[in-house]
Design an enzyme around this catalytic site. Structure first.
Site, PDB file in Angstrom:
ATOM      1  N   PHE A 109       0.842  -1.182   0.000  1.00  9.68           N
ATOM      2  CA  PHE A 109       0.000   0.000   0.000  1.00  9.68           C
ATOM      3  C   PHE A 109       0.886   1.244   0.000  1.00  9.68           C
ATOM      4  CE2 PHE A 109      -3.000   3.136   1.693  1.00  9.68           C
ATOM      5  CZ  PHE A 109      -4.057   2.911   0.825  1.00  9.68           C
TER       6      PHE A 109
ATOM      7  N   ASP B  27       2.324  -5.540   7.384  1.00  8.04           N
ATOM      8  CA  ASP B  27       1.123  -4.711   7.403  1.00  8.04           C
ATOM      9  C   ASP B  27      -0.079  -5.644   7.315  1.00  8.04           C
ATOM     10  OD1 ASP B  27      -1.081  -3.098   6.786  1.00  8.04           O
ATOM     11  OD2 ASP B  27       0.137  -1.638   5.710  1.00  8.04           O
TER      12      ASP B  27
ATOM     13  N   TYR C 278     -10.392  -0.081  11.035  1.00 12.01           N
ATOM     14  CA  TYR C 278     -11.661   0.292  10.399  1.00 12.01           C
ATOM     15  C   TYR C 278     -12.095  -0.619   9.264  1.00 12.01           C
ATOM     16  CZ  TYR C 278      -8.307   2.738   7.349  1.00 12.01           C
ATOM     17  OH  TYR C 278      -7.240   3.049   6.537  1.00 12.01           O
ATOM     18  N   LYS C 279     -11.302  -1.640   8.929  1.00 18.68           N
ATOM     19  CA  LYS C 279     -11.715  -2.551   7.855  1.00 18.68           C
ATOM     20  C   LYS C 279     -12.466  -3.738   8.462  1.00 18.68           C
ATOM     21  CE  LYS C 279      -7.700  -1.222   5.029  1.00 18.68           C
ATOM     22  NZ  LYS C 279      -8.369  -0.261   4.129  1.00 18.68           N
TER      23      LYS C 279
ATOM     24  N   ARG D 260     -13.189  -3.982  -7.129  1.00 13.82           N
ATOM     25  CA  ARG D 260     -12.758  -4.765  -5.970  1.00 13.82           C
ATOM     26  C   ARG D 260     -13.948  -5.051  -5.058  1.00 13.82           C
ATOM     27  NH1 ARG D 260      -8.571  -2.573  -1.405  1.00 13.82           N
ATOM     28  NH2 ARG D 260     -10.383  -1.255  -0.990  1.00 13.82           N
TER      29      ARG D 260
END
Length: 401
Positions: A117, A188, A213-214, A360
Site C-alpha cells: 500500500f 502490514d 476500520y476494515k 474490488r
C-alpha cells in the site's frame, strides 16, 4: 461448502445494514456493529459528561491502548503486552520502521514490493530523507521478494494481502527467509486482521501494524494497532518520542526516557471516543471462531468467482485463483471499471475501484451471505449486459474511489 460452528445468520443481525444493499466493501470500511453508537454515547454522557478529567483514572482511559491492544492481539496471534491500539497505520509504520532500522545499523536497504500500500512506501521514503544516512527503498514484484533478500537488506516491509488483487504472502515462509538473510520483518495486516487467522508470534514476525476500520469494524478513522515481538522490547527505540511513551509521563521530565516494552510505541493522548467505538466493535469477536471466518470467506469468494466468470466473461480475474494465496477479497479487471462500479453502487452493490482498472469486492463473513454473493453477481451481469454503466455521471471521478 464446509460446515462451520459459527452461526453467520446470527452474526449478520449484529450489524446495522441499510436495506436493499449488498455491502462488499468491508475491506475498505467495515459496517456499523449494533451497540457501537450506544457505547460511545454512554462514554460521552456517563464518563466524560460526569467524571470530566477524572475519567482518566475512574474509567481507566489511560489504559485503553493496552487493553484494546490485547483484544486485537487475540485476533492476530500476539501475546498479551505486545500490541497497542494507537495512532493510525501510517504513523505506526514510521515508528516500527524507524525502530527496526536502528536494530540493523550496518544495513541501509528497506525491501518492499510493488503491491504494497502506498502509505507504507511513502513513510519509508520520508524516513529515509529524514535520516539522511544513505538508506534506500528497494521495490520488487511481489513474487520476487524472497529472491531479493540478501545481506544488504535491513528490513523487509510487506503487506500480507495486496490491497488491489488480494494476493497473499506466506508470512511464516517470508519471515524465516528474511531472518536467514539477517533482516527484520515488518508486516502490514490492514487486509488480514479479522479476515482470517494471523499468527504473528508463531511466525516470529518482528513488527506489525494494521488498521481498525476494515474487517475489525471500528469505524471511519478508527485507531490502528502496532505489534512488537517481545524479543525486541528491551532494545527497540521508536523515533517518535511522545509523552505517553515516556517511562513516567506524569513526572514531566524534560528528557525522554522510553517506557518498557510495547508502551514506548505510545505517542500522544488516546482518542477516547474513537477507542470506545473500537472496543465495542471488538465485542463481535467474543464468540466467533477465526478458522470459521476463513472457511466461510473462502466459500464466499469461490462462489463469487464462479458466478461472475460464468455470467461476465468480459471481466478478467485479477485475484489469485488459488484460495491459499488469496485474502478475503476478489478483484476483476474492467476497461470501464470506475463507471461499472458506480453503476453497481447505484444498483445497491457496494464495492470500490482501484486504479487503473480494478473493481474490488471484499467479503466479510460476519454479514455477507451466500445469497448476497449470487445476487451481487446477477446485478453485475445485468450492469454489463445492458451497459448500465454507460452514463456520463458514472464517469465523473469522486474524491474517494
Amino acid at each position: 461448502m464446509r460446515p462451520t460452528k459459527t452461526d453467520f445468520t446470527a452474526t449478520k443481525t449484529r450489524f446495522n445494514l441499510p436495506e436493499n444493499v449488498i455491502y462488499l466493501d468491508g475491506n475498505s470500511l467495515g459496517a456499523l456493529p449494533k451497540g457501537v453508537a450506544e457505547r460511545v454515547q454512554r462514554v460521552v454522557n456517563d464518563q466524560w459528561g460526569t467524571s470530566l478529567i477524572r475519567g482518566w483514572n475512574d474509567h481507566g482511559w489511560i489504559h485503553t491502548p493496552s487493553t484494546i491492544g490485547d483484544r486485537i492481539g487475540q485476533l492476530i496471534g500476539a501475546a498479551p503486552g505486545t500490541v497497542l491500539c494507537t495512532d493510525n497505520t501510517s504513523i505506526n509504520v514510521f515508528k516500527v520502521l524507524g525502530a527496526a532500522l536502528k536494530l540493523r545499523p550496518d544495513r541501509k536497504v528497506i525491501l518492499s514490493d510493488t503491491g504494497n500500500f502506498p502509505t507504507d512506501l511513502y513513510m519509508a521514503q520520508g524516513l529515509n530523507q529524514l535520516l539522511d544516512a544513505g538508506h534506500e527503498l528497494k521495490l520488487v514484484a511481489p513474487e520476487e521478494v524472497e529472491a531479493a533478500l540478501d545481506d544488504t537488506i535491513a528490513v523487509m516491509m510487506v503487506t500480507e494481502v495486496d490491497y488491489r488483487t488480494g494476493r497473499r504472502h506466506d508470512m511464516k515462509h517470508l519471515t524465516k527467509a528474511a531472518h536467514d538473510a539477517g533482516a527484520l520483518a515488518i508486516w502490514d495486516l490492514a487486509h488480514s486482521a479479522g479476515a482470517f487467522p494471523v499468527k504473528l508470534d508463531a511466525c516470529d514476525a518482528d513488527f506489525a501494524i494494521g488498521c481498525g476500520y476494515k474487517y475489525l469494524n471500528g469505524g471511519p478513522g478508527a485507531p490502528a494497532f502496532v505489534y512488537a515481538n517481545k524479543k525486541h522490547h528491551e532494545t527497540m527505540r521508536t523515533p517518535l518520542a511522545g509523552w505517553w511513551g515516556h517511562a513516567a509521563p506524569f513526572d514531566f521530565d524534560l528528557n525522554y526516557r522510553p517506557a518498557s516494552g510495547i508502551d514506548q510505541m505510545r505517542v500522544g493522548t488516546a482518542p477516547i471516543l474513537a477507542m470506545a467505538a473500537m472496543d465495542a466493535a471488538l465485542d463481535l469477536w467474543d464468540d466467533v471462531d477465526l478458522e470459521d471466518i476463513r472457511t466461510r470467506s473462502v466459500d464466499l469468494c469461490e462462489l463469487f468467482i464462479a458466478e461472475v466468470e460464468a455470467r461476465c466473461p468480459e471481466l478478467e480475474l485479477a485475484s489469485p485463483r488459488d484460495a491459499n494465496v488469496r485474502g478475503s477479497q476478489v478483484s476483476f479487471r474492467s476497461q470501464n471499471g470506475y463507471a461499472v462500479m458506480q453503476a453497481l453502487i447505484a444498483a445497491g452493490v457496494i464495492g470500490d475501484f482501484r486504479a487503473p482498472d480494478i473493481i474490488r469486492f471484499g467479503f466479510t463473513p460476519l454479514y455477507i451471505s451466500l445469497e448476497d454473493v449470487v445476487r451481487a453477481a446477477e446485478i453485475l451481469e445485468d450492469t454489463l449486459k445492458f451497459r448500465k454503466w454507460d452514463k456520463p455521471e458514472y464517469s465523473v471521478r469522486a474524491a474517494v474511489t
